[in-house]
Each structure stands twice: as C-alpha cells, then as structure tokens.
Design an enzyme around this catalytic site. Structure first.
Site, PDB file in Angstrom:
ATOM      1  N   HIS A 283      42.261  26.470  69.937  1.00 50.16           N
ATOM      2  CA  HIS A 283      41.188  25.476  69.813  1.00 50.16           C
ATOM      3  C   HIS A 283      39.825  26.125  69.956  1.00 50.16           C
ATOM      4  O   HIS A 283      38.865  25.743  69.296  1.00 50.16           O
ATOM      5  CB  HIS A 283      41.368  24.405  70.896  1.00 50.16           C
ATOM      6  CG  HIS A 283      40.499  23.199  70.712  1.00 50.16           C
ATOM      7  ND1 HIS A 283      39.145  23.201  70.992  1.00 50.16           N
ATOM      8  CD2 HIS A 283      40.775  21.960  70.254  1.00 50.16           C
ATOM      9  CE1 HIS A 283      38.638  22.011  70.727  1.00 50.16           C
ATOM     10  NE2 HIS A 283      39.604  21.239  70.289  1.00 50.16           N
ATOM     11  N   CYS A 284      39.751  27.160  70.801  1.00 48.72           N
ATOM     12  CA  CYS A 284      38.450  27.696  71.198  1.00 48.72           C
ATOM     13  C   CYS A 284      37.645  28.273  70.043  1.00 48.72           C
ATOM     14  O   CYS A 284      36.450  28.015  69.931  1.00 48.72           O
ATOM     15  CB  CYS A 284      38.631  28.767  72.271  1.00 48.72           C
ATOM     16  SG  CYS A 284      39.246  28.118  73.839  1.00 48.72           S
ATOM     17  N   LEU A 285      38.253  29.078  69.182  1.00 53.07           N
ATOM     18  CA  LEU A 285      37.472  29.782  68.171  1.00 53.07           C
ATOM     19  C   LEU A 285      37.381  29.071  66.830  1.00 53.07           C
ATOM     20  O   LEU A 285      36.286  28.989  66.261  1.00 53.07           O
ATOM     21  CB  LEU A 285      38.022  31.198  67.995  1.00 53.07           C
ATOM     22  CG  LEU A 285      37.985  32.068  69.258  1.00 53.07           C
ATOM     23  CD1 LEU A 285      38.298  33.513  68.916  1.00 53.07           C
ATOM     24  CD2 LEU A 285      36.644  31.981  69.950  1.00 53.07           C
ATOM     25  N   ASP A 288      35.751  25.038  68.367  1.00 48.64           N
ATOM     26  CA  ASP A 288      34.667  24.812  69.328  1.00 48.64           C
ATOM     27  C   ASP A 288      33.287  25.254  68.837  1.00 48.64           C
ATOM     28  O   ASP A 288      32.308  24.512  69.015  1.00 48.64           O
ATOM     29  CB  ASP A 288      34.985  25.490  70.658  1.00 48.64           C
ATOM     30  CG  ASP A 288      36.186  24.849  71.347  1.00 48.64           C
ATOM     31  OD1 ASP A 288      36.663  23.813  70.835  1.00 48.64           O
ATOM     32  OD2 ASP A 288      36.640  25.376  72.371  1.00 48.64           O
ATOM     33  N   PRO A 289      33.134  26.441  68.224  1.00 47.20           N
ATOM     34  CA  PRO A 289      31.804  26.813  67.741  1.00 47.20           C
ATOM     35  C   PRO A 289      31.253  25.845  66.696  1.00 47.20           C
ATOM     36  O   PRO A 289      30.035  25.671  66.592  1.00 47.20           O
ATOM     37  CB  PRO A 289      32.019  28.208  67.143  1.00 47.20           C
ATOM     38  CG  PRO A 289      33.181  28.754  67.906  1.00 47.20           C
ATOM     39  CD  PRO A 289      34.079  27.559  68.097  1.00 47.20           C
TER      40      PRO A 289
END
Length: 447
Positions: A283-285, A288-289
């Site tokens: 999910h983070c990369l 999220d950005p």
C-alpha cells in the site's frame, strides 16, 4: 505531560525509550484486521487490554476465531492463548464494539479510478460513532491526506454520536509503520508518531501507545502526523524510482548498476542505499504518494512532479521486466509466445504473503497476453491468501522443484523469499531473469 517547549511546540520524547508503565486494563477495538490491524490488536492484547478485532470480512474473522493467522508477523502460537484467555476476539458484529475505551481505525485506503477512496474510513467512523461515549478515544491509523482526521472523521463521529471531539471524546492520528516480514523493526520497537486534535487528545493517544510500544514521537497536529506518513513513503518511492530508471539505462550502456550502488553505498554520509526491482507493491508506495499528489493538486492547484514521475517509472518496471525477458529468450532462439515461464515470488517483497499491488500481477498479465505458458511458485502467497489480482488467481500454481525449474524456458525471480533454494534455481534452470540479484552463473541475467 511534559511542559511546552519554546514557541509552543510539543516536546519530542524520542531522546530515550519511553518507560513502560504497568498496563492499565481497558477495552480496545481495532477496526480492520489486516497486516496492520491484526498486529496492533495482538500487541494491545499482550499488553493487558481486552481487544475486539473487528472486520467485515467473513473469511478473515472465521480464520481468526479458529486461531488461524494469515499474517506472518502474528503466529498462531501468539494468537491461540489470547483467544483462550479472552484478551482478544475477532468479530463481524458491530455490537461487539460497544463499551470501548479506545478504538483504532486501521482500514484500507485504496485508490479508485486514480482518486483516494476513503469509504472504509467513513464506514468505520459511522460504526464507531454508534458506540461512542463520553471519555472514549478514537485514533485513525490508515494512511490518508492531511486534514482527514479533523475534517472527515471528527464530523462523522460527532454527527452520529452527538458528542464533541476534544471535549466529550478524544481524537487523534498515529500513522502505521508496519513493515511486513521485518524481524528487526517490529511494531513494539519502531517509534510511533502520535497526535491529537487538542492537548487532552494528544495526552490520551500518547498514553495508549506508550503502553504498547517503546518510543513515541509527539507532533503538534494531526495534519503534521498525516503529512509525516506520506513523506516517509514518498521518500522511498522517489528514490526507488531513481535506481529503477538508472537500471534501465545502465543495462543499455553495459554498466553494472548493482555494483555501482554497492560502491556508492560505501560513502559514510550523504547516500542511502536503494536497489532496483520489478516494481513496487503493497500500500505504501504504489498508493500513498498519490494521496500526497492529489492533496497538493486539490489544495494548491498543482501536482507534485516528483511523485508523478516516480509513479510513471515504478509503474512501468513490470513492462521493462517483460522486455528484458523477451530479449533474453530471443538471444536463446525462442519467443515469449509458446514459452513456458515460471514466476518465482508473487508477493511484492521477500518473506511475506502480502500481494497487494504486487508487480507480479502485471508481469503475469503481460506474459499471458503475449501467449506465454505462465506458472508461478510462492511458498507464502498460497490459495488461502486472498489475492489482490484476478490475474494471479488464473495462473497455475506449482512448487519450485527441480522438475518445474528444468521444464521452464525461462524463470523470473520476482520476490527472493528465503524459502527458495537459490542453488537449485541456478543449477536447474536453463535461463533466469533475476530481478533481485540473488543468483550467479552464465544462465543468469540480472535486472
């Protein structure tokens, strides 16, 4: 709480690990039992809280009730005694959330048609609002854009409950920092950023996290904490995109980008080591950005160009992997069409079952479209692990044994799980495209 620092800033308490007081038993609800929520619920239960892990997914709850964990960071051996003692229980019934002292929202925040989808947060806030009472605390952990806690969650809780945030109940934001499969930096020893809508909320949120983690980091506002999370992920996203793009150019220029990175990493200051790969996942990369870029466009009328460029570079790495594989097969007198290709690792990173936004799905999709016979092996991403992509469900699953390896025209190492026998892979395969630089030999082509 410590006295205010000069200028009204909230003091940071990261100089030394926070001493753990004897846990005061309370009732906690963790909404969402995925990689973040389940780990958080188990940690809270182990720290003395009576925890309800709430999730709308029937299969998830059934497995948890049976003591069957689907998250590597939480073992069955951890889960079973907590279930037996009543310290933790999983439920799909909102009524079981009644009477909580603190509630944590750890639900997904995906992109839908390129835009932030906060529907899970909205549903969670409305559900918790039905059970909110004076003196309780709610904390949002889901990654989102700055302003969500105060501008979305607070009004929803107030509307449903009739109570006022910061006065009748406390509200804060603490971004999750779970790194699936990381045995060095766990939930308990990773510093936790905490915030609140006012001073009392900050105190309550900090007190809770101090009872379950070693170190807390206070910031003055929820918006700052929300931005900090996006900054962490965007930093990684941009730097990974940089080395990914360098890898595509270095190969054409006959330069070993991996060796260049190793050499640069010997500099003791001013450089952090990032390495290429087949794409980014989780999910983070991948997601999220984009929240940060969307928020910047919405509030300031312009996008973050670094984020947009990183999205483009990292999003096209699976295409580059397939191009490299096509070239490798051509050099061996073969075409992708009709070739048997074995993908090793369907998770987005090593030693985890997390297949969210995995680049393996795009690689498989492209190869299938080109007429390849695609098979895949992953000891962690089994049929019992929900797949984020229907493409992966359509790929034939096999075991990475000598028979499958030797029968493949090409093997692609996408996630370098420690469970793989790398000596067997190198020795039994006719041709390997190694996207993680784990193998060596004349038959190995490194990304």
């Amino acid at each position: 709480m410590s006295p205010a620092a000069p200028g009204g800033a909230v003091p940071r308490d990261t100089a030394t690990p926070t001493p753990k007081p004897r846990p005061v038993r309370g009732r906690a609800v963790v909404v969402g039992q995925g990689y973040v929520g389940l780990s958080l619920a188990v940690r809270a239960a182990e720290s003395g809280y009576q925890v309800v892990g709430y999730d709308v997914d029937k299969e998830r709850v059934s497995r948890l009730v049976a003591g069957d964990s689907y998250v590597e960071d939480v073992s069955d051996a951890q889960l079973l005694p907590l279930l037996a003692s009543g310290a933790y229980r999983a439920s799909r019934d909102p009524a079981d959330c009644d009477g909580f002292d603190i509630a944590l929202i750890t639900v997904p925040t995906p992109l839908k048609d390129g835009l932030p989808d906060l529907s899970h947060i909205v549903e969670s806030a409305r559900m918790l609002g039905e059970h909110l009472r004076t003196g309780t605390t709610v904390v949002l952990e889901s990654t989102t854009y700055p302003g969500t806690t105060e501008e979305l969650v607070a009004p929803l809780l107030e509307q449903v409950s009739g109570l006022v945030a910061g006065r009748d109940f406390q509200l804060g934001y603490s971004p999750e920092r779970i790194d699936p499969g990381n045995t060095r930096w766990r939930l308990d020893n990773t510093p936790k950023v905490v915030s609140g809508v006012n001073t009392v909320s900050l105190e309550r949120v900090t007190d809770f996290y101090r009872s379950i983690v070693d170190t807390t980091v206070q910031v003055r506002s929820c918006r700052t904490a929300e931005m900090a999370k996006l900054l962490e992920n965007t930093f990684r996203h941009v730097n990974i995109a940089l080395v990914n793009e360098l890898a595509t150019f270095a190969h054409d220029l006959d330069v070993d980008v991996w060796e260049a990175i190793d050499a640069a990493a010997t500099k003791p200051h001013g450089f952090l080591r990032f390495v290429p790969g087949p794409g980014v996942g989780g999910h983070c990369l991948p997601i999220d950005p984009s929240y940060l870029s969307w928020w910047a466009e919405r509030t300031a009328g312009r996008t973050l160009r670094f984020v947009e460029l990183a999205n483009d570079v990292n999003g096209h790495m699976p295409d580059y992997v397939v191009r490299r594989l096509t070239d490798g097969l051509r050099q061996r007198g073969k075409t992708v069409e009709g070739s048997r290709v074995l993908l090793l690792g369907l998770a987005y990173k090593a030693n985890t079952s997390d297949a969210r936004e995995t680049p393996a799905a795009r690689v498989a999709e492209l190869l299938l479209a080109l007429g390849a016979d695609v098979r895949a092996a992953d000891p962690h991403v089994t049929r019992s692990v929900p797949s984020a992509s229907g493409v992966l469900d359509a790929v034939l699953r096999v075991t990475a044994g000598e028979q499958e390896l030797s029968a493949a025209d090409a093997v692609v190492l996408l996630a370098d799980h420690d469970a793989f026998d790398f000596g067997l892979i190198a020795g039994s395969s006719a041709y390997v495209l190694d996207c993680r630089r784990r193998l060596g030999g004349d038959n190995i082509d490194v990304l």
